[in-house]
Design an enzyme around this catalytic site. Sequence first.
Site, PDB file in Angstrom:
ATOM      1  N   ARG A 295      55.897  56.909  78.613  1.00  0.00           N
ATOM      2  CA  ARG A 295      54.481  56.560  78.724  1.00  0.00           C
ATOM      3  C   ARG A 295      54.157  55.569  77.612  1.00  0.00           C
ATOM      4  O   ARG A 295      54.891  55.467  76.629  1.00  0.00           O
ATOM      5  CB  ARG A 295      53.603  57.795  78.623  1.00  0.00           C
ATOM      6  CG  ARG A 295      53.939  58.639  77.448  1.00  0.00           C
ATOM      7  CD  ARG A 295      53.185  59.931  77.394  1.00  0.00           C
ATOM      8  NE  ARG A 295      53.219  60.343  75.982  1.00  0.00           N
ATOM      9  CZ  ARG A 295      52.271  60.118  75.114  1.00  0.00           C
ATOM     10  NH1 ARG A 295      51.160  59.504  75.465  1.00  0.00           N
ATOM     11  NH2 ARG A 295      52.388  60.503  73.869  1.00  0.00           N
TER      12      ARG A 295
ATOM     13  N   ARG B 142      44.577  52.974  74.617  1.00  0.00           N
ATOM     14  CA  ARG B 142      43.315  53.547  74.135  1.00  0.00           C
ATOM     15  C   ARG B 142      42.144  52.698  74.576  1.00  0.00           C
ATOM     16  O   ARG B 142      42.116  51.507  74.277  1.00  0.00           O
ATOM     17  CB  ARG B 142      43.316  53.592  72.607  1.00  0.00           C
ATOM     18  CG  ARG B 142      44.309  54.580  72.073  1.00  0.00           C
ATOM     19  CD  ARG B 142      44.203  54.603  70.568  1.00  0.00           C
ATOM     20  NE  ARG B 142      45.241  55.460  70.041  1.00  0.00           N
ATOM     21  CZ  ARG B 142      45.628  55.451  68.782  1.00  0.00           C
ATOM     22  NH1 ARG B 142      45.051  54.643  67.923  1.00  0.00           N
ATOM     23  NH2 ARG B 142      46.576  56.258  68.368  1.00  0.00           N
TER      24      ARG B 142
ATOM     25  N   ARG C 125      71.838  53.724  65.177  1.00  0.00           N
ATOM     26  CA  ARG C 125      71.286  52.369  65.235  1.00  0.00           C
ATOM     27  C   ARG C 125      70.979  52.011  63.799  1.00  0.00           C
ATOM     28  O   ARG C 125      70.571  52.863  63.002  1.00  0.00           O
ATOM     29  CB  ARG C 125      69.979  52.315  66.036  1.00  0.00           C
ATOM     30  CG  ARG C 125      70.121  52.312  67.520  1.00  0.00           C
ATOM     31  CD  ARG C 125      70.734  51.069  68.108  1.00  0.00           C
ATOM     32  NE  ARG C 125      69.948  49.843  67.893  1.00  0.00           N
ATOM     33  CZ  ARG C 125      70.432  48.634  68.114  1.00  0.00           C
ATOM     34  NH1 ARG C 125      71.687  48.472  68.507  1.00  0.00           N
ATOM     35  NH2 ARG C 125      69.680  47.567  67.932  1.00  0.00           N
TER      36      ARG C 125
ATOM     37  N   ARG D 249      60.023  43.056  62.345  1.00  0.00           N
ATOM     38  CA  ARG D 249      58.785  43.344  61.599  1.00  0.00           C
ATOM     39  C   ARG D 249      58.862  42.688  60.230  1.00  0.00           C
ATOM     40  O   ARG D 249      59.951  42.456  59.707  1.00  0.00           O
ATOM     41  CB  ARG D 249      58.667  44.837  61.298  1.00  0.00           C
ATOM     42  CG  ARG D 249      58.496  45.727  62.442  1.00  0.00           C
ATOM     43  CD  ARG D 249      57.857  47.040  62.017  1.00  0.00           C
ATOM     44  NE  ARG D 249      58.657  47.818  61.066  1.00  0.00           N
ATOM     45  CZ  ARG D 249      58.317  49.022  60.635  1.00  0.00           C
ATOM     46  NH1 ARG D 249      57.179  49.570  61.042  1.00  0.00           N
ATOM     47  NH2 ARG D 249      59.072  49.688  59.797  1.00  0.00           N
TER      48      ARG D 249
ATOM     49  N   GLU E 169      62.640  42.900  58.701  1.00  0.00           N
ATOM     50  CA  GLU E 169      63.531  43.905  59.295  1.00  0.00           C
ATOM     51  C   GLU E 169      64.234  43.330  60.516  1.00  0.00           C
ATOM     52  O   GLU E 169      63.584  42.772  61.395  1.00  0.00           O
ATOM     53  CB  GLU E 169      62.718  45.129  59.754  1.00  0.00           C
ATOM     54  CG  GLU E 169      62.193  45.940  58.618  1.00  0.00           C
ATOM     55  CD  GLU E 169      61.532  47.243  59.104  1.00  0.00           C
ATOM     56  OE1 GLU E 169      60.825  47.838  58.293  1.00  0.00           O
ATOM     57  OE2 GLU E 169      61.716  47.622  60.287  1.00  0.00           O
TER      58      GLU E 169
ATOM     59  N   TYR F 206      66.692  62.738  64.459  1.00  0.00           N
ATOM     60  CA  TYR F 206      65.585  61.989  63.879  1.00  0.00           C
ATOM     61  C   TYR F 206      64.509  62.982  63.461  1.00  0.00           C
ATOM     62  O   TYR F 206      64.001  63.747  64.284  1.00  0.00           O
ATOM     63  CB  TYR F 206      64.982  60.925  64.829  1.00  0.00           C
ATOM     64  CG  TYR F 206      63.868  60.231  64.086  1.00  0.00           C
ATOM     65  CD1 TYR F 206      64.142  59.194  63.197  1.00  0.00           C
ATOM     66  CD2 TYR F 206      62.552  60.688  64.149  1.00  0.00           C
ATOM     67  CE1 TYR F 206      63.146  58.614  62.426  1.00  0.00           C
ATOM     68  CE2 TYR F 206      61.549  60.128  63.374  1.00  0.00           C
ATOM     69  CZ  TYR F 206      61.861  59.095  62.514  1.00  0.00           C
ATOM     70  OH  TYR F 206      60.876  58.536  61.737  1.00  0.00           O
TER      71      TYR F 206
HETATM   72  C1  LIG Z   1      63.796  53.212  58.991  1.00  0.00           C
HETATM   73  C2  LIG Z   1      63.157  54.593  58.916  1.00  0.00           C
HETATM   74  C3  LIG Z   1      61.779  54.703  58.759  1.00  0.00           C
HETATM   75  C4  LIG Z   1      61.186  55.964  58.669  1.00  0.00           C
HETATM   76  N1  LIG Z   1      59.826  56.047  58.562  1.00  0.00           N
HETATM   77  C5  LIG Z   1      59.231  57.270  58.525  1.00  0.00           C
HETATM   78  C6  LIG Z   1      57.805  57.377  58.454  1.00  0.00           C
HETATM   79  O1  LIG Z   1      57.076  56.374  58.435  1.00  0.00           O
HETATM   80  N2  LIG Z   1      57.270  58.622  58.433  1.00  0.00           N
HETATM   81  C7  LIG Z   1      58.039  59.769  58.464  1.00  0.00           C
HETATM   82  O2  LIG Z   1      57.492  60.886  58.420  1.00  0.00           O
HETATM   83  N3  LIG Z   1      59.387  59.682  58.497  1.00  0.00           N
HETATM   84  C8  LIG Z   1      60.008  58.466  58.528  1.00  0.00           C
HETATM   85  N4  LIG Z   1      61.376  58.384  58.580  1.00  0.00           N
HETATM   86  C9  LIG Z   1      62.180  59.624  58.465  1.00  0.00           C
HETATM   87  C10 LIG Z   1      62.551  59.972  56.987  1.00  0.00           C
HETATM   88  O3  LIG Z   1      63.297  58.917  56.441  1.00  0.00           O
HETATM   89  C11 LIG Z   1      63.361  61.283  56.954  1.00  0.00           C
HETATM   90  O4  LIG Z   1      62.553  62.346  57.414  1.00  0.00           O
HETATM   91  C12 LIG Z   1      63.875  61.695  55.566  1.00  0.00           C
HETATM   92  O5  LIG Z   1      64.359  60.633  54.821  1.00  0.00           O
HETATM   93  C13 LIG Z   1      64.991  62.714  55.749  1.00  0.00           C
HETATM   94  O6  LIG Z   1      65.393  63.257  54.511  1.00  0.00           O
HETATM   95  P1  LIG Z   1      66.844  63.902  54.337  1.00  0.00           P
HETATM   96  O7  LIG Z   1      66.849  64.565  53.004  1.00  0.00           O
HETATM   97  O8  LIG Z   1      67.198  64.704  55.526  1.00  0.00           O
HETATM   98  O9  LIG Z   1      67.856  62.682  54.382  1.00  0.00           O
HETATM   99  P2  LIG Z   1      68.182  61.459  53.302  1.00  0.00           P
HETATM  100  O10 LIG Z   1      66.908  61.020  52.734  1.00  0.00           O
HETATM  101  O11 LIG Z   1      69.041  60.552  54.028  1.00  0.00           O
HETATM  102  O12 LIG Z   1      68.978  62.255  52.167  1.00  0.00           O
HETATM  103  C14 LIG Z   1      70.346  62.549  52.255  1.00  0.00           C
HETATM  104  C15 LIG Z   1      70.964  62.259  50.902  1.00  0.00           C
HETATM  105  O13 LIG Z   1      72.315  62.750  50.890  1.00  0.00           O
HETATM  106  C16 LIG Z   1      73.094  61.871  50.105  1.00  0.00           C
HETATM  107  N5  LIG Z   1      74.496  62.048  50.463  1.00  0.00           N
HETATM  108  C17 LIG Z   1      75.078  61.810  51.658  1.00  0.00           C
HETATM  109  N6  LIG Z   1      76.401  62.086  51.590  1.00  0.00           N
HETATM  110  C18 LIG Z   1      76.656  62.498  50.324  1.00  0.00           C
HETATM  111  C19 LIG Z   1      77.829  62.905  49.635  1.00  0.00           C
HETATM  112  N7  LIG Z   1      79.030  62.931  50.233  1.00  0.00           N
HETATM  113  N8  LIG Z   1      77.729  63.247  48.330  1.00  0.00           N
HETATM  114  C20 LIG Z   1      76.535  63.210  47.690  1.00  0.00           C
HETATM  115  N9  LIG Z   1      75.381  62.826  48.297  1.00  0.00           N
HETATM  116  C21 LIG Z   1      75.450  62.480  49.593  1.00  0.00           C
HETATM  117  C22 LIG Z   1      72.545  60.506  50.473  1.00  0.00           C
HETATM  118  O14 LIG Z   1      72.886  59.547  49.475  1.00  0.00           O
HETATM  119  C23 LIG Z   1      71.051  60.773  50.581  1.00  0.00           C
HETATM  120  O15 LIG Z   1      70.398  60.500  49.348  1.00  0.00           O
HETATM  121  C24 LIG Z   1      61.990  57.141  58.727  1.00  0.00           C
HETATM  122  C25 LIG Z   1      63.378  57.017  58.898  1.00  0.00           C
HETATM  123  C26 LIG Z   1      63.945  55.758  59.012  1.00  0.00           C
HETATM  124  C27 LIG Z   1      65.433  55.663  59.253  1.00  0.00           C
END
Ligand SMILES: Cc1cc2nc3c(=O)[nH]c(=O)nc-3n(C[C@H](O)[C@H](O)[C@H](O)COP(=O)(O)OP(=O)(O)OC[C@H]3O[C@@H](n4cnc5c(N)ncnc54)[C@H](O)[C@@H]3O)c2cc1C
Length: 365
Positions: free
Chosen positions: A172, A176, A249, A280, A300, A348
Site C-alpha cells: 500500500r 494523506r 542490502r 538522498r 546516500e 530489521y
Molecule cells: C541506514 C539505516 C537507518 C536507520 N534509521 C533508523 C531510524 O531512523 N529510526 C530507527 O528507529 N531505527 C533506524 N535504523 C535501525 C537502527 O540502526 C537499529 O535499530 C540499531 O542500530 C540496532 O542496534 P544493534 O545493537 O542491534 O546493532 P548495531 O548497532 O549494529 O550494534 C552491533 C555492534 O556489534 C559490534 N560487533 C559486531 N561483531 C563484533 C565482533 N565480532 N566483536 C566485537 N564487536 C562486534 C559492531 O561493531 C556493532 O557496534 C536504521 C538502520 C539502518 C541500517
Amino acid sequence: MKEYDYLIVGAGLYGAVFAHEMTKQGIKCLVIDKRPNIAGNVYTEEIEGINVHVYGAHIFHTNNRKVWEYVNQFAEFNRFTNSPVANFHGELYSLPFNMYTFNKMWGVVTPEEAAEKIEEQRKAAGITEPKNLEEQAISLVGTDIYEKLIKGYTEKQWGRPCTELPSFIIKRLPVRLTFDNNYFNALYQGIPMGGYTKMVANMLDGIDVRLNTDYLQNKEEMDAMADKVLYTGPIDAYFGYSLGNLEYRSVRFETEVLDKPNFQGNAAVNYTDRETPWTRIIEHKWFEFGTQPKTVISREYSSEWKPGDEPYYPVNDEKNSKLYNAYKELAAKEKNAIFGGRLGEYKYYDMDAVIEAAIKKSKGF
Ligand SMILES: Cc1cc2nc3c(=O)[nH]c(=O)nc-3n(C[C@H](O)[C@H](O)[C@H](O)COP(=O)(O)OP(=O)(O)OC[C@H]3O[C@@H](n4cnc5c(N)ncnc54)[C@H](O)[C@@H]3O)c2cc1C
C-alpha cells in the site's frame, strides 16, 4: 570464578541497554566492540560542532510510552519531526504524499479534488491485477505520482527497473488528504540532544567497556573472562559462515563539509529522478536545528552488498530466511551464549524495538 558474569559483544543499542539492565540487577558485565567507538550503528560523530549520523540518518520514533520514558532517562529529546522533501529534477514536493504534494503536482486545492485526481489516473491506467511494482504503484496512486516520486527512487534503491520488481514490495502507499508532512505515525519522536553517542555513553556509565576488540578473533581469551555471552554481531560470522553468508542490502555514504550555513534547508531530501545517482542527501545539522557557520551533508547511494561490506538491511527473502533459521538452530544449542540485535537475529529492527527486545531479554519491563 570468572571476572565477569556477562560478556556483551557489541556496544550498539541492544548491547548497551542489556548491559545497563543487567548491571542494575547486580550482574557484572564487560562490553566489547570491534569498532573504535561505542553506539554501533546509531553512532554520531561531531564534525564542525554538528552531530553527524555516520551510519545513516536515525530518527527516534515510537508509540511505546514505556520505551519513550526509558530513553528519556539517558538523553533529552528535541522536537525534531521527520518531514522529508522530494526533489524531482529540481521540482520540490512534500512527503509523505499529502495535500501539499497534490497541490504542487496538480494545482488541486480541496481533499475531494485530490481524491478525484488520483481516482481518475487509477481508472485511466485500467490495471486490475498488477504484475509488477510499476503496475502496483500506478494502480494505487496513479501515473503522475508514480513517474515523479516513486519510479526513479525505487529503481535506484533496488538497482533494477520497477517492471522487474515484484508487486508485493509495495502493498500500500499511504496517501494523506490532509496537510500533514510528519513522516512517522508515532506518538513520540525526536533526536537525543547532543547526539546518540552521548545517549549510549550514559547507558554504559559505570560499566567496563573495551573497544577495538574483536570477539571472534579472541574468542577463547574472551570466553575465559565471563560465565555467559550476549552476542550482537552477525550470527553467520559467529559460526564461521559454516552454512554460507547471509545477504544484506548496503548503502554507501559520501560525507562533505560545506563552507556555508545552509545547503538544503531540511534534514532529508530524496532525489526521486533516475538520473541523479544518489537516493538522498542528509544535512545533519537540521536534526538539531543547528546554527553553526558550516554544514555537513551526506549523499546516500544504494549499493549491492558483498561479503566484507558493512551490513545494513537484511534481505528477508526465502533463501536468506531459511539460512537464518538454520543458524538459529545452531545458536539454540550454544550453552553459554545468547544472540540479539539486528545482526544477531538477522532482522530489521527500529531503535525502539531493539530497546524493548533488549530490556525483555534482561527480564526487565
Ligand atoms: C541506514 C539505516 C537507518 C536507520 N534509521 C533508523 C531510524 O531512523 N529510526 C530507527 O528507529 N531505527 C533506524 N535504523 C535501525 C537502527 O540502526 C537499529 O535499530 C540499531 O542500530 C540496532 O542496534 P544493534 O545493537 O542491534 O546493532 P548495531 O548497532 O549494529 O550494534 C552491533 C555492534 O556489534 C559490534 N560487533 C559486531 N561483531 C563484533 C565482533 N565480532 N566483536 C566485537 N564487536 C562486534 C559492531 O561493531 C556493532 O557496534 C536504521 C538502520 C539502518 C541500517
